[in-house]
Design a protein around this motif. Structure first.
Motif, mmCIF file in Angstrom:
data_model
loop_
_atom_site.group_PDB
_atom_site.id
_atom_site.type_symbol
_atom_site.label_atom_id
_atom_site.label_comp_id
_atom_site.label_asym_id
_atom_site.label_seq_id
_atom_site.Cartn_x
_atom_site.Cartn_y
_atom_site.Cartn_z
ATOM 1 N N UNK A 1 0.829 -1.198 0.000
ATOM 2 C CA UNK A 1 0.000 0.000 0.000
ATOM 3 C C UNK A 1 0.869 1.255 0.000
ATOM 4 N N UNK A 2 1.899 1.268 0.819
ATOM 5 C CA UNK A 2 2.793 2.435 0.892
ATOM 6 C C UNK A 2 3.464 2.704 -0.450
ATOM 7 N N UNK A 3 3.832 1.651 -1.156
ATOM 8 C CA UNK A 3 4.537 1.808 -2.427
ATOM 9 C C UNK A 3 3.608 2.100 -3.600
ATOM 10 N N UNK A 4 2.419 1.495 -3.589
ATOM 11 C CA UNK A 4 1.554 1.535 -4.768
ATOM 12 C C UNK A 4 0.306 2.408 -4.598
ATOM 13 N N UNK A 5 -0.113 2.637 -3.361
ATOM 14 C CA UNK A 5 -1.270 3.487 -3.117
ATOM 15 C C UNK A 5 -2.600 2.898 -3.543
ATOM 16 N N UNK A 6 -2.666 1.569 -3.652
ATOM 17 C CA UNK A 6 -3.934 0.907 -3.985
ATOM 18 C C UNK A 6 -4.376 0.075 -2.789
ATOM 19 N N UNK A 7 -5.686 -0.136 -2.665
ATOM 20 C CA UNK A 7 -6.195 -0.929 -1.555
ATOM 21 C C UNK A 7 -5.674 -2.355 -1.659
ATOM 22 N N UNK A 8 -5.288 -2.900 -0.509
ATOM 23 C CA UNK A 8 -4.742 -4.254 -0.421
ATOM 24 C C UNK A 8 -5.591 -5.044 0.561
ATOM 25 N N UNK A 9 -5.778 -6.319 0.279
ATOM 26 C CA UNK A 9 -6.461 -7.215 1.213
ATOM 27 C C UNK A 9 -5.593 -8.447 1.430
ATOM 28 N N UNK A 10 -5.646 -8.949 2.645
ATOM 29 C CA UNK A 10 -4.912 -10.171 2.955
ATOM 30 C C UNK A 10 -5.643 -10.914 4.069
ATOM 31 N N UNK A 11 -5.326 -12.178 4.204
ATOM 32 C CA UNK A 11 -5.897 -12.971 5.291
ATOM 33 C C UNK A 11 -5.236 -12.549 6.601
ATOM 34 N N UNK A 12 -5.974 -12.621 7.706
ATOM 35 C CA UNK A 12 -5.409 -12.208 8.986
ATOM 36 C C UNK A 12 -4.376 -13.179 9.541
ATOM 37 N N UNK A 13 -4.228 -14.327 8.927
ATOM 38 C CA UNK A 13 -3.273 -15.346 9.365
ATOM 39 C C UNK A 13 -3.535 -16.610 8.580
ATOM 40 N N UNK A 14 -2.883 -17.665 8.941
ATOM 41 C CA UNK A 14 -3.109 -18.931 8.246
ATOM 42 C C UNK A 14 -4.530 -19.422 8.462
ATOM 43 N N UNK B 1 -12.863 -13.907 6.734
ATOM 44 C CA UNK B 1 -12.242 -12.825 7.502
ATOM 45 C C UNK B 1 -10.991 -12.349 6.764
ATOM 46 N N UNK B 2 -10.945 -11.060 6.503
ATOM 47 C CA UNK B 2 -9.819 -10.466 5.777
ATOM 48 C C UNK B 2 -9.421 -9.157 6.455
ATOM 49 N N UNK B 3 -8.239 -8.690 6.129
ATOM 50 C CA UNK B 3 -7.801 -7.380 6.583
ATOM 51 C C UNK B 3 -7.638 -6.494 5.360
ATOM 52 N N UNK B 4 -8.220 -5.298 5.444
ATOM 53 C CA UNK B 4 -8.114 -4.308 4.368
ATOM 54 C C UNK B 4 -7.107 -3.249 4.814
ATOM 55 N N UNK B 5 -6.164 -2.944 3.908
ATOM 56 C CA UNK B 5 -5.200 -1.870 4.138
ATOM 57 C C UNK B 5 -5.458 -0.838 3.045
ATOM 58 N N UNK B 6 -5.822 0.378 3.468
ATOM 59 C CA UNK B 6 -6.168 1.435 2.518
ATOM 60 C C UNK B 6 -5.803 2.785 3.112
ATOM 61 N N UNK B 7 -6.199 3.845 2.434
ATOM 62 C CA UNK B 7 -5.942 5.201 2.933
ATOM 63 C C UNK B 7 -6.629 5.426 4.281
ATOM 64 N N UNK B 8 -7.681 4.656 4.557
ATOM 65 C CA UNK B 8 -8.394 4.774 5.832
ATOM 66 C C UNK B 8 -7.680 4.023 6.958
#
Length: 127
Positions: free
Chosen positions: A85-98, A110-117
């Motif tokens: 996100x820091x490098x590309x500035x687009x919203x990213x989603x990933x699993x919270x763990x295995x 269940x996912x984690x969203x990383x965005x400007x918010x």
């Protein structure tokens, strides 16, 4: 504990921009090999080779980036998501763990969203 691989989903991300970021961060990427809709290359990092898979539009407008190695600078998907996100500035989603199949479908959504918010846990039904 370090994850054995990294997988993140990038919304509407440009593959060339992603590769520029990864090349600057990890090292150069070999030529792309396409098999169906999937693209593969290998990053020649100082820590050893890192097989990379790019699946455009894996889930709607979300592209999948999969790094099949524990030899990345990120301990887990979330650390990579923040860096992306820091490098590309687009919203990213990933699993919270295995995730294990016996955990059930609700946990798989269940996912984690990383965005400007910032960072937040969400429910993302991908299936």
């Amino acid at each position: 504990m370090r994850q054995p691989d990294i997988e993140i989903y990038l919304k509407d991300a440009d593959r060339d921009a992603v590769i520029r970021w990864l090349s600057q961060t990890l090292g150069p990427c070999t030529e792309w090999r396409q098999k169906g809709q999937t693209f593969k290359c290998e990053i020649d990092s100082a820590a050893g080779p890192i097989p990379l898979t790019w699946l455009p539009k894996a889930v709607g407008s979300w592209n999948s980036l999969y790094l099949d190695s524990p030899n990345t600078p990120w301990a887990d998907d979330l650390a990579c998501a923040h860096a992306a996100f820091a490098a590309l500035g687009v919203e990213i989603r990933c699993a919270p763990g295995g995730w294990q199949e016996e955990e059930g479908e609700d946990e798989a959504d269940r996912w984690i969203r990383v965005s400007a918010a910032g960072e937040e846990e969400i429910v993302w039904r991908t299936g």
